[in-house]
Design a protein around this motif. Structure first.
Motif, short mmCIF file in Angstrom:
data_model
loop_
_atom_site.label_atom_id
_atom_site.label_comp_id
_atom_site.label_asym_id
_atom_site.label_seq_id
_atom_site.Cartn_x
_atom_site.Cartn_y
_atom_site.Cartn_z
N VAL A 186 38.77 30.83 29.61
CA VAL A 186 38.64 30.38 30.78
C VAL A 186 40.15 30.14 31.54
O VAL A 186 40.25 30.17 32.73
CB VAL A 186 38.52 28.91 30.22
N ALA A 187 41.31 30.04 30.79
CA ALA A 187 42.56 30.10 31.46
C ALA A 187 42.81 31.04 32.19
O ALA A 187 43.46 31.29 33.38
CB ALA A 187 43.53 29.71 30.49
N SER A 188 42.44 32.48 31.81
CA SER A 188 42.61 33.53 32.45
C SER A 188 41.43 33.58 33.74
O SER A 188 42.06 34.39 34.91
CB SER A 188 42.32 34.88 31.59
N ARG A 189 40.59 33.04 33.58
CA ARG A 189 39.51 33.06 34.82
C ARG A 189 40.23 32.41 36.00
O ARG A 189 40.16 32.47 37.17
CB ARG A 189 38.16 32.29 34.53
N MET A 190 40.89 30.80 35.44
CA MET A 190 41.46 30.18 36.41
C MET A 190 42.60 30.89 37.00
O MET A 190 42.80 30.69 38.42
CB MET A 190 42.01 29.03 35.64
N GLN A 191 43.30 31.43 36.35
CA GLN A 191 44.59 32.42 36.84
C GLN A 191 43.87 33.21 37.96
O GLN A 191 44.70 33.45 38.90
CB GLN A 191 45.12 32.94 35.73
N LEU A 192 42.82 34.14 37.63
CA LEU A 192 42.35 34.65 38.65
C LEU A 192 42.10 34.18 39.91
O LEU A 192 42.38 34.66 40.90
CB LEU A 192 41.15 35.56 38.24
N VAL A 193 41.45 32.93 39.84
CA VAL A 193 40.94 32.31 40.93
C VAL A 193 42.06 31.83 41.83
O VAL A 193 42.20 31.96 43.03
CB VAL A 193 40.23 31.02 40.61
N PHE A 194 43.23 31.29 41.10
CA PHE A 194 44.74 30.78 41.78
C PHE A 194 44.95 31.91 42.53
O PHE A 194 45.79 31.84 43.34
CB PHE A 194 45.41 30.03 40.96
N SER A 195 45.18 33.13 41.61
CA SER A 195 45.95 34.37 42.56
C SER A 195 45.12 34.71 43.52
O SER A 195 45.92 35.26 44.64
CB SER A 195 45.93 35.47 41.44
N THR A 196 43.76 34.64 43.73
CA THR A 196 43.08 35.00 44.81
C THR A 196 43.42 34.26 45.82
O THR A 196 43.55 34.57 47.12
CB THR A 196 41.57 34.94 44.42
N LEU A 197 43.46 33.09 45.64
CA LEU A 197 43.79 31.94 46.84
C LEU A 197 45.13 32.15 47.37
O LEU A 197 45.35 32.03 48.47
CB LEU A 197 43.58 30.48 46.09
N VAL A 199 46.76 34.95 47.45
CA VAL A 199 46.69 36.08 48.28
C VAL A 199 46.23 35.90 49.60
O VAL A 199 46.67 36.27 50.63
CB VAL A 199 45.98 37.25 47.75
N VAL A 200 44.74 35.27 49.76
CA VAL A 200 44.27 35.21 50.73
C VAL A 200 44.43 33.97 51.93
O VAL A 200 44.26 33.93 53.06
CB VAL A 200 42.39 35.03 50.70
#
Length: 207
Positions: A186-197, A199-200
């Motif tokens: 779950v923490a890795s999924r959260m990191q992916l979302v924050f990283s996307t935000l 970037v965009v």
């Protein structure tokens, strides 16, 4: 899905050659390979940072070009079925590596991509222009992950947060699917979302 700007026919033997950056987005197959290589780079080199941002950036480009998660999944499955190898992005020693695509890696890579796509959909204003009216993700995947991504996007935009309690997101997963993933996942999924935000829609100046 084959994209309209593909030039010429695809030579199957080119899977053994590391495509140049200029070639990475010339067809849906090239995009799938580029994403998979970047996914492998994150996995093999341990986590986030710039490697994760590279995957996210490639995912954002795929979104803008009108790709769908299912279209790119099919490309990777076709490569897997063919048994062909993909040339890696190079290892820490400067040498290259080749690897085959496996089903469990395809599932996880495309899930990462779907989360990137859904995160873009959760931004409060249009941050990425998409060249297609086709939905980027299936209805089932959108239902499963939209709430997860929206919670993180709300924390990012409204509260200026860059992390959330994992338990909060596990509860969201439980409410939607009846199950929750392990805290580290779950923490890795959260990191992916924050990283996307980041970037965009970067919210803070770089130091």
């Amino acid at each position: 899905m084959k994209m309209k700007f593909v030039v010429g026919s695809w030579n199957m033997h080119r899977f053994h050659v590391n495509a140049s950056p200029d070639d990475d987005f010339r067809s849906s197959r090239n995009i799938a390979i580029s994403l998979f290589k970047r996914y492998k780079k994150v996995i093999d080199r341990g986590g986030g940072g710039e490697n994760l941002k590279e995957f996210v950036s490639a995912g954002v480009t795929a979104y803008a070009l009108g790709c769908t998660d299912e279209g790119l999944r099919k490309e990777l499955m076709d490569i897997e079925d063919s048994g062909l190898e993909i040339e890696g992005l190079g290892s820490l020693g400067g040498t290259s590596s080749k690897f085959q695509v496996h089903s469990f890696e395809t599932r996880e890579c495309i899930l990462w991509l779907s989360i990137v796509f859904i995160t873009i959909l959760c931004t409060p204003q249009l941050t990425v222009t998409r060249w297609s009216t086709n939905p980027p993700v299936s209805a089932d995947v959108l239902h499963q992950w939209k709430g997860f991504c929206a919670i993180i996007a709300n924390a990012y935009y409204v509260k200026g947060m860059a992390w959330l309690p994992v338990k909060t997101l596990q509860l969201e997963q439980m409410a939607v699917t009846g199950n929750s993933e392990e805290p580290s996942v779950v923490a890795s999924r959260m990191q992916l979302v924050f990283s996307t935000l980041e970037v965009v829609s970067p919210q803070w100046p770089r130091v």
